[in-house]
Design a protein around this motif. Structure first.
Motif, PDB file in Angstrom:
ATOM      1  N   ILE A 125       0.851  -1.181   0.000  1.00  0.00           N
ATOM      2  CA  ILE A 125       0.000   0.000   0.000  1.00  0.00           C
ATOM      3  C   ILE A 125       0.891   1.237   0.000  1.00  0.00           C
ATOM      4  N   ALA A 126       0.910   1.943  -1.117  1.00  0.00           N
ATOM      5  CA  ALA A 126       1.664   3.184  -1.252  1.00  0.00           C
ATOM      6  C   ALA A 126       0.703   4.350  -1.008  1.00  0.00           C
ATOM      7  N   SER A 127       0.672   5.341  -1.882  1.00  0.00           N
ATOM      8  CA  SER A 127      -0.220   6.481  -1.671  1.00  0.00           C
ATOM      9  C   SER A 127      -0.292   7.340  -2.918  1.00  0.00           C
ATOM     10  N   GLN A 128      -1.443   8.016  -3.068  1.00  0.00           N
ATOM     11  CA  GLN A 128      -1.579   9.039  -4.095  1.00  0.00           C
ATOM     12  C   GLN A 128      -0.471  10.091  -3.988  1.00  0.00           C
ATOM     13  N   SER A 129       0.057  10.317  -2.785  1.00  0.00           N
ATOM     14  CA  SER A 129       1.081  11.336  -2.578  1.00  0.00           C
ATOM     15  C   SER A 129       2.315  11.084  -3.431  1.00  0.00           C
ATOM     16  N   GLY A 130       2.627   9.822  -3.664  1.00  0.00           N
ATOM     17  CA  GLY A 130       3.776   9.518  -4.503  1.00  0.00           C
ATOM     18  C   GLY A 130       3.603   9.986  -5.931  1.00  0.00           C
ATOM     19  N   HIS A 131       2.356  10.093  -6.370  1.00  0.00           N
ATOM     20  CA  HIS A 131       2.078  10.530  -7.735  1.00  0.00           C
ATOM     21  C   HIS A 131       2.127  12.042  -7.866  1.00  0.00           C
ATOM     22  N   ARG A 132       2.059  12.757  -6.762  1.00  0.00           N
ATOM     23  CA  ARG A 132       2.047  14.214  -6.843  1.00  0.00           C
ATOM     24  C   ARG A 132       3.404  14.840  -6.567  1.00  0.00           C
ATOM     25  N   LEU A 133       4.384  14.015  -6.230  1.00  0.00           N
ATOM     26  CA  LEU A 133       5.747  14.515  -6.143  1.00  0.00           C
ATOM     27  C   LEU A 133       6.247  14.825  -7.553  1.00  0.00           C
ATOM     28  N   PRO A 134       6.827  15.991  -7.778  1.00  0.00           N
ATOM     29  CA  PRO A 134       7.372  16.289  -9.111  1.00  0.00           C
ATOM     30  C   PRO A 134       8.379  15.239  -9.556  1.00  0.00           C
ATOM     31  N   ALA A 135       8.584  15.131 -10.841  1.00  0.00           N
ATOM     32  CA  ALA A 135       9.509  14.142 -11.380  1.00  0.00           C
ATOM     33  C   ALA A 135      10.896  14.301 -10.771  1.00  0.00           C
ATOM     34  N   LEU A 136      11.490  13.191 -10.392  1.00  0.00           N
ATOM     35  CA  LEU A 136      12.836  13.182  -9.834  1.00  0.00           C
ATOM     36  C   LEU A 136      13.846  12.926 -10.951  1.00  0.00           C
ATOM     37  N   PRO A 137      15.096  13.341 -10.761  1.00  0.00           N
ATOM     38  CA  PRO A 137      16.134  12.953 -11.720  1.00  0.00           C
ATOM     39  C   PRO A 137      16.211  11.435 -11.840  1.00  0.00           C
ATOM     40  N   ALA A 138      16.585  10.962 -13.014  1.00  0.00           N
ATOM     41  CA  ALA A 138      16.621   9.513 -13.259  1.00  0.00           C
ATOM     42  C   ALA A 138      17.522   8.802 -12.261  1.00  0.00           C
ATOM     43  N   GLU A 139      18.623   9.436 -11.864  1.00  0.00           N
ATOM     44  CA  GLU A 139      19.529   8.771 -10.932  1.00  0.00           C
ATOM     45  C   GLU A 139      18.905   8.637  -9.551  1.00  0.00           C
ATOM     46  N   GLN A 140      18.026   9.574  -9.164  1.00  0.00           N
ATOM     47  CA  GLN A 140      17.342   9.442  -7.877  1.00  0.00           C
ATOM     48  C   GLN A 140      16.273   8.354  -7.941  1.00  0.00           C
ATOM     49  N   ASP A 141      15.550   8.269  -9.051  1.00  0.00           N
ATOM     50  CA  ASP A 141      14.601   7.172  -9.228  1.00  0.00           C
ATOM     51  C   ASP A 141      15.308   5.821  -9.082  1.00  0.00           C
TER      52      ASP A 141
END
Length: 280
Positions: A125-141
Motif C-alpha cells: 500500500i503506497a499512496s496518491q502522494s507519490g504521484h504528486r511529487l514532481p519528477a525526480l532525476p533519473a539517478e534518484q529514481d
C-alpha cells in the motif's frame, strides 16, 4: 498438509479488508507494531471463520521483520504478503517517516522476497502522494529502486538538510515504494512470484481520520470535495483491487502501481485543486 500462509504487515483496516478477500482456507498471520492490536484483529478473523494468528513487528527493524518471516514460515508456505504498515505526515517526524515508510517497505520486500513461494503474490500500500511529487532525476529514481536496503537512508537527497517537511518525506517514501516494487518484481519473478503497489487516495481509516483532524485537515477536506468522485474511499474498495492483483485474474500484472484516489491526482494536474507547497 500445511495450508498456504498470508502475512498481513500492518493489520489495520486496509490490510484486514484485503486479507478477508484472499485469506479463505489459508493461514492468516496478522502483524502490527502492537501485539494487542494484532491479537484483536486475529480474534475478529477467527470469529468470522478464518484461520488467524497474531504477531508483533517493527518494520523499521531488520531483526523484527526477519523474526516475522521465520514465524510465518513455521506455519506453511508463504503465498501472500500484504504490506500496509506506515505512518502519515501528521503522525511522525521526517526521520521516522523515512525509516518506516521507505526503509521499512524496502526491508519487507527484501526479506519476504527471499522466501515467497512459487505462485505467490504481494501488494504494497503506497499512496496518491507519490504521484504528486514532481519528477525526480533519473539517478534518484534508480537509487530509490535499487540501493541496498541498509544504505537507503544514507542517500544524499534524503538527508535532513534536503528533506525538512513531513509531507515531502512522505511523498518521497511513497514514490520510493512504487519504484522499489517495480525493481523487486524482477527478483520476485525469478521465484515465480509477483508484487504490485496500490496508491490509494484518502481511505477512511483511523490514520486518515488523524489526517483529516490534523494540521492539514482543511486541505484534505477541500481535496475530497474538489475531486471528480467527490468522496473518500473505503478499505473494502482497496480490498477489491488488491484481490484482483493477488488473485488468478491478475497473474499478468507485476511491478505495477494502481492509482485509486477518486480522481484527486487528476484534479491536481488538470482541475481546481492547488498543489501544496513543500519545503525543501
Amino acid at each position: 498438509m500445511q495450508k498456504e500462509v498470508v502475512v498481513v504487515v500492518g493489520a489495520g483496516l486496509i490490510g484486514q479488508a484485503i486479507a478477508r478477500r484472499i485469506g479463505v482456507n489459508k493461514q492468516i498471520l496478522l502483524a502490527s507494531l502492537s501485539l494487542q492490536d494484532a491479537e484483536q484483529a486475529a480474534i475478529q478473523f477467527r470469529n468470522a471463520g478464518f484461520i488467524a494468528s497474531a504477531a508483533s513487528v517493527d518494520v523499521s527493524s531488520r531483526e523484527s521483520v526477519q523474526a516475522l518471516v521465520e514465524q510465518a514460515q513455521q506455519l506453511g508456505p508463504i503465498t501472500g504478503v500484504i504490506h500496509a504498515a506506515g505512518v502519515s505526515p501528521s503522525q511522525a517526524p521526517v526521520a521516522t517517516i523515512l525509516r518506516v515508510d521507505l526503509y521499512g517497505t524496502a526491508l519487507v520486500l527484501e526479506l519476504f522476497g527471499n522466501v515467497i513461494a512459487h505462485g505467490g503474490s504481494a501488494v504494497v500500500i503506497a499512496s496518491q502522494s507519490g504521484h504528486r511529487l514532481p519528477a525526480l532525476p533519473a539517478e534518484q529514481d534508480r537509487a530509490l529502486a535499487m540501493t541496498p536496503v541498509e544504505e537507503l537512508l544514507q542517500l544524499d537527497f534524503l538527508q535532513p538538510d534536503k528533506v525538512v517537511d513531513t509531507l515531502h518525506a512522505y511523498q518521497l517514501s511513497k514514490r520510493g515504494n512504487s519504484l522499489r516494487v517495480m525493481a523487486e518484481a524482477v527478483r520476485w519473478g525469478q521465484r515465480g512470484a509477483r508484487v504490485n503497489t496500490i496508491s490509494p487516495g484518502i481511505i477512511i481509516t483511523p490514520l486518515a481520520n488523524d489526517e483529516l483532524n490534523g494540521p492539514r485537515g482543511a486541505g484534505y477536506r477541500r481535496m475530497i470535495e474538489a475531486s471528480p468522485v467527490g468522496r473518500a474511499g473505503t478499505p473494502d474498495e482497496v480490498g477489491h483491487v488488491a484481490a484482483l492483483l493477488m488473485g488468478p485474474d491478475g497473474t499478468f500484472i507485476s511491478g505495477s502501481d494502481i492509482l485509486m484516489d477518486g480522481g484527486v491526482t487528476s484534479a491536481f494536474r488538470f482541475g481546481d485543486i492547488q498543489q501544496p507547497v513543500i519545503q525543501s
